[in-house]
Design an enzyme around this catalytic site. Structure first.
Site, PDB file in Angstrom:
ATOM      1  N   CYS A  59      52.182  48.788  41.668  1.00  0.00           N
ATOM      2  CA  CYS A  59      50.741  48.597  41.765  1.00  0.00           C
ATOM      3  C   CYS A  59      50.016  49.911  41.996  1.00  0.00           C
ATOM      4  CB  CYS A  59      50.395  47.670  42.944  1.00  0.00           C
ATOM      5  SG  CYS A  59      51.166  46.050  42.915  1.00  0.00           S
ATOM      6  N   CYS A  62      45.145  48.038  44.661  1.00  0.00           N
ATOM      7  CA  CYS A  62      45.452  46.651  44.290  1.00  0.00           C
ATOM      8  C   CYS A  62      45.007  45.689  45.389  1.00  0.00           C
ATOM      9  CB  CYS A  62      46.951  46.493  44.040  1.00  0.00           C
ATOM     10  SG  CYS A  62      47.401  44.834  43.452  1.00  0.00           S
ATOM     11  N   CYS A 116      51.894  45.468  37.649  1.00  0.00           N
ATOM     12  CA  CYS A 116      51.186  44.353  38.281  1.00  0.00           C
ATOM     13  C   CYS A 116      50.155  43.780  37.318  1.00  0.00           C
ATOM     14  CB  CYS A 116      50.509  44.846  39.559  1.00  0.00           C
ATOM     15  SG  CYS A 116      49.452  43.617  40.364  1.00  0.00           S
ATOM     16  N   CYS A 143      46.215  44.477  39.215  1.00  0.00           N
ATOM     17  CA  CYS A 143      45.520  45.770  39.241  1.00  0.00           C
ATOM     18  C   CYS A 143      45.701  46.582  37.959  1.00  0.00           C
ATOM     19  CB  CYS A 143      45.970  46.581  40.451  1.00  0.00           C
ATOM     20  SG  CYS A 143      47.719  47.073  40.418  1.00  0.00           S
TER      21      CYS A 143
END
Length: 362
Positions: free
Chosen positions: A41, A45, A72, A75
């Protein structure tokens, strides 16, 4: 030259604080991976923060992908608004990451609706690595985490996608760099000298056990090299350097910067601690027999071993080499003479070959 152990870096502390505060650091492209989920991430995030011991820091998204983490979906660390192509690649990453066994290229091609060659091109354009390389990284991450969590070897092998624990043992040199039992203990019981030195091709890490040099790695960031090594061998005792070790490190740098500066066959003067399967040992010995300035193809090397159908296995053994320059896998090229992948960067491979062939501009 820096030797021995280091304390936690201020930069890492700043990154951890940024993660805790859901903010970025101007000029820093770092991301973080979560070992329990296999996802990486951005520090901004909105997802719930993992425990600190489950966080792994990476300088950029490419480094996270190369270590088997998938992006992810909240994000979007590969871009603010993924294109349809990027979204398809992210979906393929998820398939590889969650599959019980590594999917074949044909299976991934069917899922994406792309031809195998188009899939390879698009996957590499987005992630910087091939689907196969990503799959290998996923298995490596899985088995490392399982062994660190003290899971039985059979369970660790199965969870990582190996057919059996013997399959894991057979590929342990490529997957872990050591036997599974040793990795479970993060190098417990090993005593190693480690140094970081500068070369004309970037930072160079040299590590030595009581039996000889066991690792030579090159990179752009000395702290990242040392950090990766310390993470892999967190249970090992890191010894201070001595004059004899520093001389050997200097010999490694000479092989990188000026391989033709001396008539002494430096690799033969350096004791090595080479760990791998019997076949890997054969390949690595054959690599060391290639004269400086000369090259062979994977196929030609396989034929010198009396294994003409084992070109792919030879390529895997070259990719698992941990001793840059000392085991000269940079002398292996494609059948057409072109440069193929190199663990420490194709640019470095080209420079090493040019220097061995007497090109002073390299």
């Amino acid at each position: 030259m820096r030797t021995g152990q280091r304390t936690t870096m201020n930069a890492d502390q700043q990154r951890q604080q940024a993660i805790d505060e859901h903010r970025c650091i101007p000029g820093d492209t770092f991301v973080y991976g979560v070992v329990t989920t296999g996802i990486f991430c951005l520090p901004t995030c909105p997802s719930r923060r993992p425990r600190n011991e489950n966080i792994r820091l990476f300088d950029n998204a490419g480094a996270a992908l190369r270590n088997g983490y998938r992006p992810c979906r909240r994000c979007h660390p590969l871009g603010d608004s993924p294109s349809p192509i990027a979204a398809t690649v992210i979906a393929l990453c998820r398939t590889i990451d969650t599959a019980e066994h590594k999917p074949t290229l044909a299976e991934l091609s069917e899922q994406s609706g792309w031809s195998p060659s188009h899939l390879q091109r698009q996957f590499k354009a987005i992630t910087g690595i091939s689907p196969h390389q990503y799959g290998v990284a996923v298995r490596r991450r899985r088995v490392r985490q399982q062994l660190r969590d003290d899971q039985p070897l059979t369970r660790a092998a199965h969870h990582a996608g190996f057919d059996s624990s013997s399959h894991l043992h057979g590929s342990a040199g490529q997957t872990l760099g050591m036997k599974p039992g040793q990795y479970r203990q993060a190098g417990q019981g090993l005593a190693l000298r480690v140094a970081i030195a500068d070369s004309s091709l970037g930072a160079v890490l040299v590590a030595e056990s009581e039996n000889g040099i066991c690792a030579v790695a090159m990179g752009d960031d000395p702290d990242a090299l040392l950090g990766d090594f310390e993470q892999e061998f967190s249970g090992a005792e890191l010894l201070p350097g001595n004059s004899a070790f520093e001389q050997r490190v200097a010999m490694v740098i000479t092989l990188i910067d000026a391989p033709l500066a001396t008539q002494t066959p430096l690799p033969d003067a350096l004791p090595l601690d080479i760990r791998g399967t019997a076949f890997q040992q054969q390949v690595w010995a054959a690599l060391r027999a290639i004269p400086a300035g000369q090259t062979l193809s994977y196929q030609a090397l396989a034929e010198t071993l009396g294994r003409p159908t084992a070109a792919r296995a030879v390529a895997r053994a070259c990719a698992s080499n941990r001793l840059a320059v000392l085991v000269p896998c940079h002398r292996i090229v494609r059948a057409d003479g072109g440069l193929s992948g190199y663990r420490w960067g194709v640019e470095r491979k080209a420079a090493l070959l040019a220097r061995e062939q007497g090109n002073k501009k390299a």
